[in-house]
Design an enzyme around this catalytic site. Structure first.
Site, mmCIF file in Angstrom:
data_model
loop_
_atom_site.group_PDB
_atom_site.id
_atom_site.type_symbol
_atom_site.label_atom_id
_atom_site.label_comp_id
_atom_site.label_asym_id
_atom_site.label_seq_id
_atom_site.Cartn_x
_atom_site.Cartn_y
_atom_site.Cartn_z
ATOM 1 N N GLU B 46 0.850 -1.191 0.000
ATOM 2 C CA GLU B 46 0.000 0.000 0.000
ATOM 3 C C GLU B 46 0.879 1.230 0.000
ATOM 4 O OE1 GLU B 46 -3.246 0.498 2.814
ATOM 5 O OE2 GLU B 46 -3.126 -1.660 3.121
ATOM 6 N N ASP B 57 -6.140 8.586 10.025
ATOM 7 C CA ASP B 57 -4.841 8.050 10.420
ATOM 8 C C ASP B 57 -4.421 8.508 11.804
ATOM 9 O OD1 ASP B 57 -3.888 6.468 8.155
ATOM 10 O OD2 ASP B 57 -4.082 8.350 7.048
#
Lengths: 394, 255
Positions: B46, B57
C-alpha cells in the site's frame, strides 16, 4: 415548506455538503442524521430549548436601533445583540440545542473543537449545566493565544486537550476531535459551526435560526415589516450568518451579505477570505469551498480574529456564494480594528473581532436613504481586549 | 482480472501487505522502499499518498505524511517515481489517499496516471459507499480501477453484504473501532468480530488491518482472513532504521 436552501437527503446544498466520512464514523453520523429533525421538531425539545434560551441564555436578544451609526452611514441600522447572550456570543444557541439532542440520544460524554475558545466555553457551560463529561480539543497555538478562555473551560470542568498536529490551530483541533470520535463512538461530537459531515451543517443552522426567527417579529414591531432590506454577518465557518440569514433565505428581496476576513489583504498570502481564495474540495467530511494548494493539501488561513481563520466555509454558504443568493465581501485586520473602535466610541458597544469584520463593510456600501440594515452583532469583545489594547494608541 | 485478483489466484492465505508513506523518510525513498519490500517477499504494497489532514490516520502515519510533504512530495512526483519501476516491479501496488487529493488533481487525470503506472486498486477512506455509487463507480470502472472498502466492528451485516457485492480486490477489515496505529495485541473481543465476519462466508477476500504490528498479531489475523496489513509499526521502524534495514523488519514476520 421545502426550500432549495435545505439540504437534500444526502445532505447536499446544490453541489456542496454530503458526508465524506470514514466507515468508522458511519454509525454515529447515521444515528444523528436519522434522528435530528424529529428531535428538533418535537414539542418536548422545543419546550426545553426555548425555556433554556429564555431563562438561561437571556433570549430574546435585543434588536437595537443604532442611531449614531445609522446617522453616520445614512441608513437605518439595527444591531442584533447576540453579544448579550450568556457566555458572550451566538455560540451558546447551538450548544444548548445540541446538548439536549445528545441527551435524547442517550449520550453522556461530549467532545468539541474550538478555535478562539468561544465554542469551547459555550460547550463546557452546557456540559456543566447538564452534568456531562466534556473534552475540548484546541490547537496548541490557540491555547497560548487564548489563555482566558482556556481558564474558563477548565473552571467549568472541561478537559482541554491540545492538538499538536499540523498547524496546531482550529482545523487541527477539528481533526483531533474527529479522530477521538472515531475511537470513542459512544461520545457525542458537539460541533461548533455549520461545518462537518451532514447532518451537522443543517442541524447547527436550525439551532442558530432562532436569531432570524426573533429578527422577524422584532422588525415587524419596530418597522412594521418583517423583512429588512439587508442583513450583514461575518463568516468563518458561518454559524452566526446561517442563523441570521435562515428565515430570509427564500425571501430573495432581502439582501444577504457575508463578510469574510481578508487578513492582511485578500491577495497578501495572509488571508482567510475562503470564497475568494478557495476552490471546491473536501474538508472535515463536507464538500465545500476551501483554501488548498494545487495538490489538494489544505492551506492554513490567517486572520487577526481566531474565530474567522478557518480554511473552509460551511456548505450552505458555499451554495449561497455559488448561487449568488448572498453577496460575499471581506474586511482586513485593519478595517476590522477601525470598525471595532468606531462602534465602541459612538454606540458604547465593544464588539468581538469577528463581528467587527461585519461592521467594517458598512463604510464600503452605498446605502439608499431609509434602507433597513441588520448587522448581526455575533459576540462581545471582552476576549479580544489584549488585541484591542495593543492597537489603542494607533 | 485486476492485479490483486491475480495475486489471490496464486496465493490466498497468509498474505502480508505493508503500508508505507511515499516520500518518507526521504523524498527519493518511495521506489527504494517498494523494491526492498518486494525483494523481502511482501505480497502487496500500500503506497500512502501524504495528506495534510489525514483524519482516518493515527499519529505515526500523520507525522510521516507531514515529513514527506515537507520533503516536497506531491502526486506528480509520486506518479513519476512509480512509473520508473513499472517494468521491474511485479508486486501489486495499492494507492491509499484522501478524496480531496483526487478531486483537486482531477479524477480523470488521477485514474489515467494510475493506469500508466500499472496500478488498478485504490483505498480512499473518506469516500463513502453512497458517494462511490453516485459519482465514482462508473468512472473507476471505465479505467479498470477498483476501490477497496473498509468495514469495522460497527458496520451492519446488510452494509457488509453490499460492500461484498461491490468488491473486486478485497475487503479491508478494520481490526478495531479506531484510527490507524500499532496496538500490540489482539483482544478476545476482536477475535469474536473476526469470527463473525469469517462466518458470513463472503465472496470477497478479507485482509485485516489497523493494529497489526508483528509476527504474533499477523499470525492471529491470518487465522481469520486471507492476510493482514502492517502500517504504523513499519513506518516507525522505517523512521528509526532507514531503508537499508527493511529486511530485518519483514523476515521475522514471514519466517
Amino acid at each position: 415548506m421545502k426550500s432549495k436552501f435545505h439540504p437534500d437527503k444526502n445532505g447536499y446544498f446544490g453541489q456542496f455538503g454530503g458526508a465524506f466520512i470514514p466507515e468508522l464514523l458511519y454509525p454515529n453520523v447515521k444515528e444523528l442524521a436519522d434522528n435530528y429533525i424529529q428531535i428538533i421538531e418535537s414539542d418536548e425539545f422545543q419546550k426545553e430549548y426555548k425555556s433554556l434560551l429564555k431563562d438561561y441564555v437571556g433570549r430574546p436578544t435585543p434588536l437595537y436601533l443604532a442611531k449614531r451609526l445609522s446617522e453616520k452611514y445614512g441608513a437605518t441600522i439595527y444591531l442584533k445583540r447576540e453579544d448579550l447572550n450568556h457566555t458572550g456570543a451566538h455560540k451558546v444557541n447551538n450548544t444548548v440545542g445540541q446538548i439536549l439532542i445528545a441527551q435524547k440520544l442517550g449520550k453522556t460524554k461530549i467532545i468539541a473543537e474550538t478555535g478562539a475558545g468561544q465554542h469551547g466555553v459555550a460547550t463546557a457551560t452546557v456540559c456543566a449545566l447538564m452534568g456531562l463529561e466534556c473534552t475540548v480539543f484546541m490547537g496548541e497555538k490557540d491555547i497560548v493565544r487564548q489563555a482566558p478562555n482556556v481558564a474558563r473551560m477548565k473552571m467549568l470542568g472541561a478537559k482541554v486537550v491540545p492538538a499538536t498536529s499540523g498547524s496546531k490551530t482550529l482545523k487541527d483541533a477539528t481533526n483531533e476531535a474527529i479522530r477521538y470520535w472515531i475511537q470513542n463512538p459512544d461520545t457525542f461530537y458537539l460541533i461548533g459551526s455549520v461545518v462537518g459531515p451532514h447532518p451537522h451543517p443543517d442541524m447547527v443552522a436550525r439551532l442558530q435560526a432562532i436569531i432570524s426567527e426573533e429578527m422577524k417579529w422584532q422588525l415587524k414591531e419596530k418597522t412594521g415589516k418583517e423583512n429588512p432590506d439587508t442583513i450583514i454577518a461575518c463568516v468563518g465557518g458561518g454559524s452566526n450568518a446561517a442563523g441570521a440569514f435562515y428565515h430570509y433565505l427564500d425571501d430573495e428581496d432581502v439582501e444577504l451579505i457575508a463578510v469574510e476576513a481578508a487578513g492582511l489583504g485578500v491577495n497578501s498570502g495572509e488571508s482567510a477570505a475562503t470564497s475568494q481564495l478557495g476552490e471546491v474540495g473536501i474538508i472535515h467530511g463536507s464538500k465545500t469551498i476551501l483554501m488548498q494548494d494545487e495538490y489538494g493539501q489544505i492551506v492554513e488561513p490567517y486572520s487577526i480574529s481566531a474565530g474567522l481563520d478557518y480554511p473552509g466555509v460551511g456548505p450552505l454558504h458555499a451554495f449561497l456564494y455559488e448561487s449568488k443568493r448572498a453577496k460575499f465581501m471581506n474586511a482586513t485586520d485593519e478595517e476590522a480594528l477601525a470598525a471595532a473602535y468606531e462602534l465602541t466610541k459612538i454606540e458604547g458597544i465593544i464588539p468581538a473581532l469577528e463581528t467587527a469584520h461585519a461592521l467594517a463593510v458598512l463604510s464600503k456600501i452605498k446605502f439608499k436613504k431609509d434602507q433597513v440594515v441588520v448587522v448581526n452583532l455575533s459576540g462581545r469583545g471582552d476576549k479580544d481586549l489584549e488585541t484591542y489594547i495593543k492597537h489603542l494608541d494607533e | 482480472m485486476n492485479s490483486i485478483q491475480e495475486l489471490f489466484q496464486k496465493k490466498d492465505k497468509d498474505l502480508l501487505s505493508i503500508y508505507f508513506t511515499s516520500g518518507y523518510p526521504k523524498l527519493e525513498d518511495t521506489t527504494k522502499v517498494i523494491s526492498s519490500l518486494e525483494k523481502n517477499g511482501v505480497d502487496f504494497i500500500e503506497v500512502g499518498l501524504p495528506y495534510s489532514d489525514p483524519i482516518a490516520d493515527g499519529p505515526t502515519i500523520q507525522e510521516s505524511s507531514q515529513i514527506a510533504l515537507e520533503n516536497g512530495i506531491n502526486l506528480d512526483i509520486i506518479f513519476e517515481q512509480l512509473s520508473t519501476i513499472k517494468e521491474t516491479n511485479t508486486t501489486p501496488l495499492v494507492l491509499m489517499g484522501y478524496l480531496n487529493q483526487l478531486l483537486k488533481y482531477g479524477e480523470d487525470k488521477f485514474c489515467k496516471a494510475c493506469v500508466a503506472c500499472g496500478i488498478d486498486t485504490v483505498i480512499i477512506p473518506d469516500l463513502p459507499m453512497v458517494e462511490f455509487e453516485n459519482h465514482y463507480r462508473a468512472l473507476f470502472d471505465s479505467y479498470g480501477i477498483t476501490n477497496v472498502f473498509l468495514i469495522t466492528p460497527h458496520t451492519s451485516e446488510e452494509r457488509i453484504r453490499k460492500i461484498d457485492s461491490f468488491t473486486k480486490a478485497f475487503i479491508y477489515v478494520v481490526a478495531s473501532a479506531s484510527i490507524t496505529g500499532a496496538k500490540g495485541e489482539i483482544s478476545n473481543q476482536q477475535i469474536a468480530y473476526f469470527e463473525r465476519i469469517k462466518g458470513m462466508n463472503l465472496e470477497s477476500k478479507l485482509i485485516i488491518g489497523f493494529g497489526i504490528s508483528d509476527k504474533q498479531t499477523f499470525n492471529t489475523a491470518c487465522k481469520y482472513a486471507n492476510g493482514a496489513i502492517i502500517g504504523s509499526a513499519f513506518i516507525k521502524y522505517l523512521g528509526s532504521n532507514g531503508v537499508d534495514k527493511i529486511n530485518n523488519f519483514i523476515k521475522p514476520i514471514i519466517s
